[in-house]
Structure formats: structure tokens, C-alpha cells
Design a protein around this motif. Structure first.
Motif, PDB file in Angstrom:
ATOM      1  N   TYR A  62     -38.334 -47.411  -2.813  1.00  0.00           N
ATOM      2  CA  TYR A  62     -38.539 -48.292  -3.999  1.00  0.00           C
ATOM      3  C   TYR A  62     -39.316 -47.452  -4.993  1.00  0.00           C
ATOM      4  O   TYR A  62     -40.458 -47.329  -5.251  1.00  0.00           O
ATOM      5  CB  TYR A  62     -39.346 -49.726  -3.960  1.00  0.00           C
ATOM      6  N   PRO A  64     -37.728 -47.380  -8.939  1.00  0.00           N
ATOM      7  CA  PRO A  64     -36.855 -47.242  -9.991  1.00  0.00           C
ATOM      8  C   PRO A  64     -37.382 -46.727 -11.116  1.00  0.00           C
ATOM      9  O   PRO A  64     -36.658 -46.436 -12.097  1.00  0.00           O
ATOM     10  CB  PRO A  64     -36.702 -48.676 -10.178  1.00  0.00           C
ATOM     11  N   ASN A 122     -32.895 -50.302  -8.815  1.00  0.00           N
ATOM     12  CA  ASN A 122     -33.176 -49.889  -7.441  1.00  0.00           C
ATOM     13  C   ASN A 122     -31.948 -50.039  -6.383  1.00  0.00           C
ATOM     14  O   ASN A 122     -31.931 -50.177  -5.289  1.00  0.00           O
ATOM     15  CB  ASN A 122     -34.384 -50.901  -6.646  1.00  0.00           C
TER      16      ASN A 122
END
Ligand SMILES: [Zn+2]
Length: 220
Positions: A62, A64, A122
Motif C-alpha cells: 500500500y 498510493p 492502489n
């Protein structure tokens, strides 16, 4: 990718004299500087999964805000604006090169990362996965680093022994650190990895500032 990112720093400095080398050192790692801070704050996520790639254990599941393509483009534009406003560089072309240095991070990460780089948010994750071929990945890091370094050495000249010997020694030292990361023990935790990365980026930029102080443009 780690030390290979510095190839573009040296290369851009070789023809953009108004930008200092240490700011280019921070620019090419700006996405990772942001990543380190956000991982430390818990806003981006990584876990240690030994064996997930052949050369490092990071499951970067994760990120983004720093490593999506859309985010990287935004950080690149941010680099242009910071160059103009914070560094006070009036030459737009130089500022565009600074933004290019920031965005170059994503391109070179794309070569080595497993498909963990989102195109946006994501999702739609890509990456060529050369981290699974450590010797090829290491060769690319070395080629980029020393290719840029040779350009820099050709376009500048030393003022003293530090300026003459420092950059090649620094290059070899950076490559040795890269080997340690690839073939040494894994980090003890994600936060430890983030802090170590951040300290390395700041230390490398400080060394770059010291070394460029001991060299001058070859045309001067
Ligand atoms: Zn990165």
C-alpha cells in the motif's frame, strides 16, 4: 532500486550547473523520502515477507501517495514548483530537469519492483520484477550509477584531493551498500527499514554537498 537512482542526479548535474548536486540527490529519492515518512506515520504500508523477491523481502502492498504513477507525476510537478519557489532557481528549464529527476525515480523503480507500483490509487499494479534476478538488478544499478558519475567527472574538475578521489570512492561505497542490501540480512521491521532508508538518503545528500564543494565546472 537504490543507488542506481543517483545516476540521473550526476548526469543532470553534468549539464545543469545552476542546480546543486545535493538537491538532485534528494530529488531522485523524493518519492522514497516521502515513503519513509508515510510508512513511519502508518499512512503507507509495507510488511517483511522473506523470499517475496530474490533480493529483498519487502511486500509493498500500500503506497498510493508516493509510488502510484499519478502520484509520481504530481511529485514531479511539485519538484518543479519547489525548485522555483524554495531553491529560487529562475531558469524554468533547470526546474523542469529537477522535476524530471523526481519522476525518474518511478521509471527506475518500475524496472526492479515486483508488480506493486499502482498506476493510480492502489490498483492496476505493475513492475518488471528484476529484483528476482539479483545479478541483473545489481548490474543495472551499477551501470546507472557509474554512467552518471562518469558524465559528472568529465564535465567537472577537482579543486583538491577530496574532489579528485572522493567521487570514485563514494561510488564504490554506494555500490557496496547496495550489495549489502541485496545479499545481507533483512531489516528487523518495516519502521526500521523506513528510518534506515531516510537516514541513508540524507547522509548521501550531505556527502554529495561536501564532494561538489571540492569540484568545479570544467568550463569555468
Ligand atoms: Zn521507490
Amino acid at each position: 532500486m537504490f543507488v542506481g537512482h543517483y545516476g540521473p542526479s550526476f548526469a543532470i548535474k553534468s549539464f545543469q550547473r545552476s542546480i546543486s548536486l545535493w538537491t538532485l540527490f534528494l530529488a531522485v529519492q523524493l518519492l522514497d523520502v516521502g515513503w519513509s515518512v508515510l510508512v513511519f506515520c502508518g499512512l503507507e504500508k509495507v510488511r517483511i515477507v522473506p523470499g517475496i523477491t530474490a533480493s529483498n523481502p519487502f511486500d509493498l502492498y500500500y503506497m498510493p501517495f508516493t509510488h502510484s504513477l499519478v502520484a509520481a507525476l504530481a511529485w514531479g510537478i511539485g519538484g518543479i514548483i519547489l525548485c522555483r519557489l524554495l531553491l529560487g532557481i529562475r531558469d524554468w528549464l533547470a526546474c523542469i530537469w529537477m522535476g524530471t529527476a523526481v519522476f525518474s525515480h518511478w521509471i527506475f523503480d518500475f524496472l526492479v519492483h515486483r508488480p506493486d507500483l499502482p498506476l493510480y490509487d492502489n490498483t492496476a499494479k505493475i513492475g518488471l520484477g528484476l529484483w528476482n534476478y539479483p545479478l541483473i538488478a545489481l548490474a543495472i544499478e551499477a551501470l546507472l550509477l557509474f554512467g552518471g558519475l562518469i558524465m559528472y567527472l568529465r564535465r567537472t574538475r577537482p579543486l583538491n584531493a577530496v574532489g579528485r578521489l572522493g567521487p570514485p570512492i563514494f561510488g564504490v561505497l554506494m555500490l557496496a551498500i547496495q550489495c549489502l542490501i541485496f545479499f545481507g540480512p533483512p531489516p528487523i521491521s518495516p519502521v526500521a527499514a523506513a528510518v534506515t532508508a531516510l537516514v541513508s538518503y540524507l547522509a548521501f545528500a550531505a556527502v554529495a554537498a561536501w564532494l561538489e564543494h571540492n569540484r568545479e565546472s570544467a568550463a569555468a
